[in-house]
Design a protein around this motif. Structure first.
Motif, PDB file in Angstrom:
ATOM      1  N   MET A 184      14.855   3.395  -5.073  1.00  0.00           N
ATOM      2  CA  MET A 184      15.258   3.610  -3.685  1.00  0.00           C
ATOM      3  C   MET A 184      14.395   2.752  -2.753  1.00  0.00           C
ATOM      4  SD  MET A 184      15.201   7.122  -1.395  1.00  0.00           S
ATOM      5  CE  MET A 184      16.578   7.860  -2.271  1.00  0.00           C
ATOM      6  N   SER A 185      15.032   2.186  -1.744  1.00  0.00           N
ATOM      7  CA  SER A 185      14.304   1.380  -0.769  1.00  0.00           C
ATOM      8  C   SER A 185      13.402   2.260   0.094  1.00  0.00           C
ATOM      9  CB  SER A 185      15.295   0.636   0.124  1.00  0.00           C
ATOM     10  OG  SER A 185      14.623  -0.025   1.172  1.00  0.00           O
ATOM     11  N   LEU A 186      12.270   1.694   0.480  1.00  0.00           N
ATOM     12  CA  LEU A 186      11.337   2.407   1.352  1.00  0.00           C
ATOM     13  C   LEU A 186      11.529   1.969   2.801  1.00  0.00           C
ATOM     14  CD1 LEU A 186       8.006   2.319  -0.713  1.00  0.00           C
ATOM     15  CD2 LEU A 186       9.680   4.167  -0.534  1.00  0.00           C
ATOM     16  N   LEU A 187      11.415   2.938   3.701  1.00  0.00           N
ATOM     17  CA  LEU A 187      11.467   2.668   5.139  1.00  0.00           C
ATOM     18  C   LEU A 187      10.039   2.679   5.684  1.00  0.00           C
ATOM     19  CD1 LEU A 187      14.454   4.979   6.141  1.00  0.00           C
ATOM     20  CD2 LEU A 187      14.503   2.536   5.595  1.00  0.00           C
ATOM     21  N   TYR A 188       9.728   1.695   6.505  1.00  0.00           N
ATOM     22  CA  TYR A 188       8.365   1.516   7.006  1.00  0.00           C
ATOM     23  C   TYR A 188       8.270   1.859   8.488  1.00  0.00           C
ATOM     24  CZ  TYR A 188       6.669  -0.581   2.739  1.00  0.00           C
ATOM     25  OH  TYR A 188       6.268  -0.760   1.442  1.00  0.00           O
ATOM     26  N   PRO A 189       7.075   2.270   8.934  1.00  0.00           N
ATOM     27  CA  PRO A 189       6.896   2.517  10.368  1.00  0.00           C
ATOM     28  C   PRO A 189       7.161   1.251  11.168  1.00  0.00           C
ATOM     29  CG  PRO A 189       4.992   3.294   9.094  1.00  0.00           C
ATOM     30  CD  PRO A 189       5.835   2.464   8.168  1.00  0.00           C
ATOM     31  N   ARG A 190       7.818   1.420  12.314  1.00  0.00           N
ATOM     32  CA  ARG A 190       8.092   0.301  13.220  1.00  0.00           C
ATOM     33  C   ARG A 190       7.300   0.536  14.503  1.00  0.00           C
ATOM     34  NH1 ARG A 190      14.660  -0.590  12.381  1.00  0.00           N
ATOM     35  NH2 ARG A 190      14.597  -0.570  10.076  1.00  0.00           N
ATOM     36  N   LEU A 191       6.322  -0.288  14.703  1.00  0.00           N
ATOM     37  CA  LEU A 191       5.426  -0.114  15.841  1.00  0.00           C
ATOM     38  C   LEU A 191       6.169  -0.419  17.138  1.00  0.00           C
ATOM     39  CD1 LEU A 191       2.405   0.691  15.977  1.00  0.00           C
ATOM     40  CD2 LEU A 191       1.884  -1.746  16.221  1.00  0.00           C
ATOM     41  N   LEU A 192       6.114   0.515  18.082  1.00  0.00           N
ATOM     42  CA  LEU A 192       6.815   0.315  19.349  1.00  0.00           C
ATOM     43  C   LEU A 192       6.188  -0.850  20.124  1.00  0.00           C
ATOM     44  CD1 LEU A 192       7.308   4.042  20.392  1.00  0.00           C
ATOM     45  CD2 LEU A 192       9.008   2.471  19.437  1.00  0.00           C
ATOM     46  N   PRO A 193       6.994  -1.571  20.910  1.00  0.00           N
ATOM     47  CA  PRO A 193       6.507  -2.783  21.578  1.00  0.00           C
ATOM     48  C   PRO A 193       5.246  -2.589  22.414  1.00  0.00           C
ATOM     49  CG  PRO A 193       8.888  -2.684  21.697  1.00  0.00           C
ATOM     50  CD  PRO A 193       8.439  -1.380  21.101  1.00  0.00           C
ATOM     51  N   THR A 208      18.392   5.809   8.551  1.00  0.00           N
ATOM     52  CA  THR A 208      18.983   5.826   7.215  1.00  0.00           C
ATOM     53  C   THR A 208      18.574   4.569   6.463  1.00  0.00           C
ATOM     54  OG1 THR A 208      20.989   4.699   7.993  1.00  0.00           O
ATOM     55  CG2 THR A 208      21.010   7.110   8.026  1.00  0.00           C
ATOM     56  N   GLY A 209      18.929   4.527   5.185  1.00  0.00           N
ATOM     57  CA  GLY A 209      18.696   3.319   4.399  1.00  0.00           C
ATOM     58  C   GLY A 209      17.652   3.460   3.317  1.00  0.00           C
ATOM     59  N   GLY A 210      17.063   4.640   3.188  1.00  0.00           N
ATOM     60  CA  GLY A 210      16.031   4.851   2.175  1.00  0.00           C
ATOM     61  C   GLY A 210      15.176   6.044   2.545  1.00  0.00           C
ATOM     62  N   ARG A 211      14.051   6.154   1.891  1.00  0.00           N
ATOM     63  CA  ARG A 211      13.122   7.239   2.247  1.00  0.00           C
ATOM     64  C   ARG A 211      11.892   6.657   2.929  1.00  0.00           C
ATOM     65  NH1 ARG A 211       8.509   7.520  -0.594  1.00  0.00           N
ATOM     66  NH2 ARG A 211       8.436   6.614  -2.691  1.00  0.00           N
ATOM     67  N   ARG A 212      11.266   7.456   3.748  1.00  0.00           N
ATOM     68  CA  ARG A 212      10.081   7.003   4.460  1.00  0.00           C
ATOM     69  C   ARG A 212       8.901   6.842   3.507  1.00  0.00           C
ATOM     70  NH1 ARG A 212       9.877  10.485  10.152  1.00  0.00           N
ATOM     71  NH2 ARG A 212      11.968   9.858  10.905  1.00  0.00           N
ATOM     72  N   ILE A 213       8.199   5.753   3.646  1.00  0.00           N
ATOM     73  CA  ILE A 213       7.011   5.538   2.845  1.00  0.00           C
ATOM     74  C   ILE A 213       5.955   6.565   3.230  1.00  0.00           C
ATOM     75  CG2 ILE A 213       6.004   3.852   4.457  1.00  0.00           C
ATOM     76  CD1 ILE A 213       4.976   2.340   1.953  1.00  0.00           C
ATOM     77  N   THR A 214       5.199   7.039   2.273  1.00  0.00           N
ATOM     78  CA  THR A 214       4.164   8.031   2.547  1.00  0.00           C
ATOM     79  C   THR A 214       2.857   7.338   2.944  1.00  0.00           C
ATOM     80  OG1 THR A 214       3.340   8.085   0.270  1.00  0.00           O
ATOM     81  CG2 THR A 214       5.192   9.552   0.818  1.00  0.00           C
ATOM     82  N   ARG A 215       1.959   8.105   3.521  1.00  0.00           N
ATOM     83  CA  ARG A 215       0.651   7.546   3.873  1.00  0.00           C
ATOM     84  C   ARG A 215      -0.109   7.123   2.622  1.00  0.00           C
ATOM     85  NH1 ARG A 215      -1.709  11.421   8.795  1.00  0.00           N
ATOM     86  NH2 ARG A 215       0.172  11.329  10.109  1.00  0.00           N
TER      87      ARG A 215
END
Length: 256
Positions: free
Chosen positions: A1-10, A44-51
């Motif tokens: 499964m693909s991992l979803l990564y944090p997206r830092l706000l601008p 959507t698109g995968g699961r969130r990556i863990t710390r």
């Protein structure tokens, strides 16, 4: 499964970039984190990556940096060695799909939150201008400290080879950039990029013309061909034949 990564706000990207300038290099480790309250994820698109997984990713890249002398200043050779090893680590550990890897704010998080010390070591500040924004913020992914390495590994990955990442070792930084910077014409077709690198690796017998000259001349010829050929529909074997033919023509023209 693909991992979803944090997206830092601008706004947080800008704040972190300024913080990097305000913090002495010897203390960049104090601003490292594996999370940010000013980051979001794709729905959507995968699961969130863990710390914990982010910590493991940091450990893998940090080991590559330490092997090249981190935190002491690095040479050009050490920088190239770090890039090649980090490309492998990113591709094997990130488990990203290209859509996630295309998100600038994902790479901003990795450079400014998870790995600011390593990123600043690899791309130190200019005494008069400070740190280069493209290397940290992800404004141009072909220049970002880590995004460009993931892309190289993704494009050059050769699953049929004993070492799937062997093509990363063929070209130097400048020559590889000649390909990757041409995103629409060349780099958008991974099989074409692999064919170009393989042909350079194989064509080492005739030393009458420097291989770098042949490489750059053949790229110019391929760029002209991409204007009217649909290379996306060609098989890997067909692309290999085309690139070898163009390279032979380039060598013959330079030898004349």
């Amino acid at each position: 499964m693909s991992l979803l990564y944090p997206r830092l706000l601008p706004n947080e990207t800008e704040r972190r970039f300024h913080l990097l300038h305000e913090t002495p290099p010897a203390r960049h480790g104090t601003i490292v984190a594996n999370h940010s309250q000013r980051a979001v994820y794709a729905a959507t698109g995968g699961r969130r990556i863990t710390r914990e997984e982010l910590d493991q990713l940091r450990d893998g890249i940090l080991r590559a940096a330490i092997a090249q002398g981190f935190p002491t200043p690095l040479s050009i050779t050490q920088g190239s060695n770090f890039d090649r090893e980090t490309a492998r680590v990113l591709y094997k550990q990130c488990l990203m799909v290209p859509g996630e890897a295309a998100q600038r704010q994902v790479w901003a998080f990795l450079a400014l939150v998870l790995l600011p010390d390593v990123c600043a070591w690899r791309w130190p500040a200019d005494p008069s201008r400070g740190y280069t924004a493209d290397r940290f913020k992800g404004t141009d992914l072909t220049r970002h400290a880590f995004a460009r390495l993931w892309t190289r590994a993704h494009v050059l990955h050769d699953p049929m080879a004993e070492d799937p990442f062997h093509l990363l070792d063929v070209l130097g930084e400048n020559d590889l950039d000649q390909i990757m910077a041409r995103r629409s014409a060349l780099a958008a077709t991974p099989a074409l990029v692999r064919a170009i690198v393989r042909s350079h690796q194989e064509d080492q017998a005739d030393r009458s013309v420097p291989s770098q000259q042949v490489f750059r001349q053949s790229l110019m010829r391929l760029l002209r061909l991409t204007a009217f050929l649909d290379l996306d529909s060609a098989s890997e074997a067909e692309l290999g034949h085309l690139v070898r033919r163009v390279r032979a023509e380039a060598r013959a023209a330079l030898s004349a």
